[in-house]
Design an enzyme around this catalytic site. Structure first.
Site, mmCIF file in Angstrom:
data_model
loop_
_atom_site.group_PDB
_atom_site.id
_atom_site.type_symbol
_atom_site.label_atom_id
_atom_site.label_comp_id
_atom_site.label_asym_id
_atom_site.label_seq_id
_atom_site.Cartn_x
_atom_site.Cartn_y
_atom_site.Cartn_z
ATOM 1 N N THR A 65 0.803 -1.224 0.000
ATOM 2 C CA THR A 65 0.000 0.000 0.000
ATOM 3 C C THR A 65 0.843 1.285 0.000
ATOM 4 O O THR A 65 0.284 2.373 0.088
ATOM 5 C CB THR A 65 -0.935 0.035 1.226
ATOM 6 O OG1 THR A 65 -0.133 -0.075 2.410
ATOM 7 C CG2 THR A 65 -1.935 -1.102 1.207
ATOM 8 N N TYR A 128 0.648 2.348 -8.113
ATOM 9 C CA TYR A 128 -0.170 1.667 -7.101
ATOM 10 C C TYR A 128 -1.584 1.422 -7.645
ATOM 11 O O TYR A 128 -2.087 0.290 -7.615
ATOM 12 C CB TYR A 128 -0.216 2.507 -5.817
ATOM 13 C CG TYR A 128 -1.243 2.043 -4.813
ATOM 14 C CD1 TYR A 128 -1.087 0.833 -4.135
ATOM 15 C CD2 TYR A 128 -2.388 2.811 -4.542
ATOM 16 C CE1 TYR A 128 -2.040 0.398 -3.216
ATOM 17 C CE2 TYR A 128 -3.337 2.386 -3.627
ATOM 18 C CZ TYR A 128 -3.165 1.186 -2.969
ATOM 19 O OH TYR A 128 -4.112 0.755 -2.082
HETATM 20 N N1 LIG Z 1 -4.601 2.429 3.229
HETATM 21 C C1 LIG Z 1 -5.435 3.075 2.430
HETATM 22 O O1 LIG Z 1 -5.602 4.287 2.536
HETATM 23 C C2 LIG Z 1 -6.198 2.328 1.377
HETATM 24 C C3 LIG Z 1 -7.040 3.045 0.504
HETATM 25 C C4 LIG Z 1 -7.777 2.339 -0.448
HETATM 26 C C5 LIG Z 1 -7.678 0.949 -0.531
HETATM 27 N N2 LIG Z 1 -6.829 0.298 0.307
HETATM 28 C C6 LIG Z 1 -6.745 -1.160 0.178
HETATM 29 O O2 LIG Z 1 -7.265 -1.719 1.373
HETATM 30 C C7 LIG Z 1 -6.572 -2.928 1.699
HETATM 31 C C8 LIG Z 1 -6.095 -2.858 3.129
HETATM 32 O O3 LIG Z 1 -5.232 -1.734 3.287
HETATM 33 P P1 LIG Z 1 -4.594 -1.362 4.695
HETATM 34 O O4 LIG Z 1 -4.749 0.086 4.876
HETATM 35 O O5 LIG Z 1 -5.047 -2.311 5.734
HETATM 36 O O6 LIG Z 1 -3.055 -1.628 4.349
HETATM 37 P P2 LIG Z 1 -1.867 -2.052 5.311
HETATM 38 O O7 LIG Z 1 -2.117 -1.606 6.701
HETATM 39 O O8 LIG Z 1 -0.625 -1.617 4.592
HETATM 40 O O9 LIG Z 1 -1.985 -3.637 5.285
HETATM 41 C C9 LIG Z 1 -1.636 -4.394 4.188
HETATM 42 C C10 LIG Z 1 -1.041 -5.671 4.708
HETATM 43 O O10 LIG Z 1 -0.647 -6.465 3.574
HETATM 44 C C11 LIG Z 1 0.585 -7.054 3.895
HETATM 45 N N3 LIG Z 1 1.325 -7.437 2.706
HETATM 46 C C12 LIG Z 1 2.135 -6.691 1.918
HETATM 47 N N4 LIG Z 1 2.674 -7.457 0.955
HETATM 48 C C13 LIG Z 1 2.181 -8.702 1.132
HETATM 49 C C14 LIG Z 1 2.375 -9.940 0.477
HETATM 50 N N5 LIG Z 1 3.201 -10.059 -0.587
HETATM 51 N N6 LIG Z 1 1.722 -11.034 0.924
HETATM 52 C C15 LIG Z 1 0.894 -10.948 2.003
HETATM 53 N N7 LIG Z 1 0.702 -9.821 2.690
HETATM 54 C C16 LIG Z 1 1.329 -8.706 2.247
HETATM 55 C C17 LIG Z 1 1.325 -6.019 4.704
HETATM 56 O O11 LIG Z 1 2.326 -6.658 5.481
HETATM 57 P P3 LIG Z 1 3.769 -5.941 5.720
HETATM 58 O O12 LIG Z 1 3.459 -4.554 6.169
HETATM 59 O O13 LIG Z 1 4.391 -6.809 6.734
HETATM 60 O O14 LIG Z 1 4.441 -5.990 4.386
HETATM 61 C C18 LIG Z 1 0.208 -5.456 5.563
HETATM 62 O O15 LIG Z 1 0.086 -6.139 6.788
HETATM 63 C C19 LIG Z 1 -5.471 -3.062 0.652
HETATM 64 O O16 LIG Z 1 -5.909 -3.934 -0.352
HETATM 65 C C20 LIG Z 1 -5.324 -1.678 0.074
HETATM 66 O O17 LIG Z 1 -4.856 -1.697 -1.253
HETATM 67 C C21 LIG Z 1 -6.098 0.940 1.260
#
Ligand SMILES: NC(=O)c1ccc[n+]([C@@H]2O[C@H](COP(=O)([O-])OP(=O)(O)OC[C@H]3O[C@@H](n4cnc5c(N)ncnc54)[C@H](OP(=O)(O)O)[C@@H]3O)[C@@H](O)[C@H]2O)c1
Length: 290
Positions: A65, A128
């Site tokens: 992300t 992204y």
């Molecule tokens: N954050 C936002 O503002 C936002 C906005 C729109 C949509 N989204 C979407 O919402 C979802 C959740 O986002 P979030 O905010 O919870 O993000 P987050 O806190 O960054 O969590 C994403 C998780 O995915 C893990 N990850 C990364 N690479 C990976 C891999 N190769 N295999 C398995 N796990 C992996 C990360 O682990 P590590 O940190 O240990 O690498 C992290 O724990 C994502 O699909 C994101 O694209 C997020």
């Protein structure tokens, strides 16, 4: 009948809150896997770990992300966000499981003068958004896509925790951009909605955000107010004034109209100010407990 649900990215802010919600409020069997426990980019690992767990539904919340990181390392972005989703779709098909994929407002270019509905044509500005859109395109039409935006939750580093930390540590004036607008969304509110769509095996795209919109400057002002600090501690700037400039371009308008839920007469999430007030209170509680 008890449904067995696998949640990827369970160490992230959304994955954590989905597992927490499911454990606390549903009678289903939930298995959360962190990045260390399942690397979605590793096809061999996905094909050996997931079938043994025999999930009926997979909630795929894992992603890389880091928007600027993705811009600088497109191969890694596509390996995780696009190919990783292909691997989960492949295994879901093999098992007859339903897959719910979490996607982003950054699939849009921000040029619209209104909120984006599910049927608007995506055109990501950066890597992204392009890698997440590529992930969307790996799914079967019967799978669920939940697009959301500007996430904050108790389990992550996000703008709320950053601003609360900065405001506590110094009197420095903060500067945030006032020319990018979106819908701040709280994982505590998103988790139950995502859970319901996934377990109901709803096909298609759903925009799911807290209601209302603001700019990053407006969001930071509200965080300061909510935490009892002066809102004057933040100043608005233009994206062009960011020094140094950020590697990834961002849409100026990524407000998502939750049209599929709204037109279907389904419940919408509360206003973002409501979610923010709850998150700031939760942050204070955990600070006091430390
Ligand atoms: N954050 C936002 O503002 C936002 C906005 C729109 C949509 N989204 C979407 O919402 C979802 C959740 O986002 P979030 O905010 O919870 O993000 P987050 O806190 O960054 O969590 C994403 C998780 O995915 C893990 N990850 C990364 N690479 C990976 C891999 N190769 N295999 C398995 N796990 C992996 C990360 O682990 P590590 O940190 O240990 O690498 C992290 O724990 C994502 O699909 C994101 O694209 C997020």
């Amino acid at each position: 009948m008890v449904t067995r649900v696998l949640v990827t990215g369970a160490g992230g802010q959304l994955g954590h809150d989905v597992v927490e919600y499911a454990t606390r409020s549903t009678g289903n069997d939930v298995i959360g896997l962190t990045h260390r426990e399942l690397d979605v980019a590793d096809r061999h690992q996905v094909r050996s770990v997931v079938p043994d767990l025999r999930p009926d539904v997979i909630v795929h919340a894992a992603a890389w992300t880091d928007v600027d990181g993705c811009e600088m390392d497109p191969d890694r972005a596509f390996a995780v966000n696009a190919l990783g989703t292909r691997h989960l779709a492949e295994v879901a098909r093999l098992l007859g499981a339903h897959l719910a994929f979490v996607s982003t407002d950054y699939v849009f270019d921000g040029e619209a003068t209104r909120a984006y509905a599910e049927w608007d044509v995506p055109r990501p500005l950066g890597v992204y958004g392009a890698s997440k859109l590529a992930g969307e395109r790996e799914l079967d039409p019967s799978f669920t896509i939940v697009r959301t935006s500007w996430l904050s939750g108790v389990a992550g580093r996000n703008i709320v925790s950053t601003v609360l930390g900065l405001a506590r540590q110094s009197d420095r004036i903060l500067r945030f951009v006032d020319d990018q607008k979106g819908c701040p969304t709280f994982t505590e509110d998103l988790a139950p909605a995502l859970w319901r769509l996934a377990l109901d095996r709803r096909p298609g795209i759903f925009h799911v955000t807290n209601q209302g919109d603001t700019t990053w400057y407006g969001f930071v002002k509200a965080i300061l107010e909510e935490a009892g600090h002066s809102p004057d501690r933040v100043q608005p700037i233009a994206t062009s004034e960011l020094d140094p400039p950020r590697p990834a371009p961002r849409p100026t308008n990524s407000v998502l109209d939750n049209a599929a839920l709204r037109l279907g007469g389904e419940p919408l999430l509360p206003h973002w100010r409501d979610g923010l007030a709850r998150l700031v209170r939760a942050c204070h509680r955990s600070e006091q407990a430390e």
